[in-house]
Design a protein around this motif. Structure first.
Motif, short mmCIF file in Angstrom:
data_model
loop_
_atom_site.label_atom_id
_atom_site.label_comp_id
_atom_site.label_asym_id
_atom_site.label_seq_id
_atom_site.Cartn_x
_atom_site.Cartn_y
_atom_site.Cartn_z
N MET A 43 0.83 -1.21 0.00
CA MET A 43 0.00 0.00 0.00
C MET A 43 0.87 1.26 0.00
O MET A 43 0.52 2.27 -0.62
CB MET A 43 -0.96 0.00 1.19
CG MET A 43 -2.04 -1.07 1.07
SD MET A 43 -2.89 -1.13 -0.55
CE MET A 43 -3.59 0.49 -0.66
N VAL A 46 1.76 1.87 -3.52
CA VAL A 46 0.65 2.48 -4.26
C VAL A 46 0.64 3.99 -4.02
O VAL A 46 0.55 4.78 -4.96
CB VAL A 46 -0.70 1.85 -3.85
CG1 VAL A 46 -1.87 2.64 -4.42
CG2 VAL A 46 -0.77 0.40 -4.30
N GLU A 50 1.26 6.99 -6.82
CA GLU A 50 0.26 8.03 -7.06
C GLU A 50 0.86 9.42 -6.88
O GLU A 50 0.63 10.31 -7.70
CB GLU A 50 -0.94 7.83 -6.13
CG GLU A 50 -1.75 6.60 -6.49
CD GLU A 50 -2.97 6.39 -5.62
OE1 GLU A 50 -3.93 5.79 -6.11
OE2 GLU A 50 -2.96 6.83 -4.44
N VAL A 57 -4.31 4.83 -8.81
CA VAL A 57 -4.38 3.37 -8.93
C VAL A 57 -5.66 2.92 -8.23
O VAL A 57 -5.77 3.02 -7.02
CB VAL A 57 -3.15 2.70 -8.30
CG1 VAL A 57 -3.21 1.19 -8.49
CG2 VAL A 57 -1.86 3.26 -8.88
N ARG A 58 -6.62 2.45 -9.02
CA ARG A 58 -7.93 2.08 -8.48
C ARG A 58 -8.43 0.78 -9.11
O ARG A 58 -7.95 0.37 -10.16
CB ARG A 58 -8.97 3.17 -8.77
CG ARG A 58 -8.64 4.53 -8.20
CD ARG A 58 -8.87 4.55 -6.69
NE ARG A 58 -8.61 5.84 -6.11
CZ ARG A 58 -7.47 6.19 -5.53
NH1 ARG A 58 -6.48 5.34 -5.45
NH2 ARG A 58 -7.31 7.38 -5.02
N ASP A 61 -6.75 -2.12 -11.31
CA ASP A 61 -5.31 -1.91 -11.31
C ASP A 61 -4.65 -2.27 -9.98
O ASP A 61 -3.44 -2.32 -9.88
CB ASP A 61 -4.99 -0.45 -11.66
CG ASP A 61 -5.35 -0.14 -13.10
OD1 ASP A 61 -5.12 -1.00 -13.97
OD2 ASP A 61 -5.88 0.95 -13.36
N LEU A 62 -5.44 -2.53 -8.95
CA LEU A 62 -4.90 -2.90 -7.65
C LEU A 62 -4.61 -4.40 -7.53
O LEU A 62 -4.59 -4.95 -6.45
CB LEU A 62 -5.86 -2.46 -6.53
CG LEU A 62 -5.87 -0.97 -6.25
CD1 LEU A 62 -7.02 -0.61 -5.33
CD2 LEU A 62 -4.54 -0.53 -5.66
N ARG A 63 -4.36 -5.05 -8.65
CA ARG A 63 -3.99 -6.47 -8.68
C ARG A 63 -2.52 -6.64 -8.29
O ARG A 63 -1.67 -5.86 -8.70
CB ARG A 63 -4.20 -7.04 -10.08
CG ARG A 63 -5.62 -7.09 -10.51
CD ARG A 63 -5.80 -7.76 -11.88
NE ARG A 63 -4.58 -8.23 -12.48
CZ ARG A 63 -4.03 -7.70 -13.58
NH1 ARG A 63 -4.60 -6.70 -14.20
NH2 ARG A 63 -2.92 -8.20 -14.08
#
Length: 89
Positions: A43, A46, A50, A57-58, A61-63
């Motif tokens: 996280m 991420v 950003e 990233v939503r 795309d959060l794979r």
């Protein structure tokens, strides 16, 4: 020698990972399989992507696969930046 934007993104991500983990990473190393990263640190990555690259990233795309390697993260960033460029046209 000219440095391509792609290699700049990868190098910045490698530098970020090194500064946070004190380990040297390769672009195609599986960051999670090596036990080097936790879900909490994922996280943090991420948030870094950003803020640093101006992307969001939503959803799909959060794979995990998008964050498994430096190369996959850089590819995600370029794809998201391209999507924002296309939306503004």
């Amino acid at each position: 020698m000219t440095v391509s934007p792609e290699s700049t993104t990868e190098q910045e991500l490698l530098d970020f990972l090194h500064s946070r983990t004190k380990k040297v990473w390769q672009e195609d190393a599986d960051l999670f399989a090596s036990g080097g990263l936790s879900s909490l640190f994922a996280m943090e990555i991420v948030v870094h992507l950003e803020k640093r690259y101006g992307v969001s990233v939503r959803g799909k795309d959060l794979r995990l696969d998008n964050f498994r390697t430096v190369r996959s993260m850089a590819s995600l960033v370029r794809r998201l930046q391209g999507a924002y460029g296309d939306a503004g046209e």
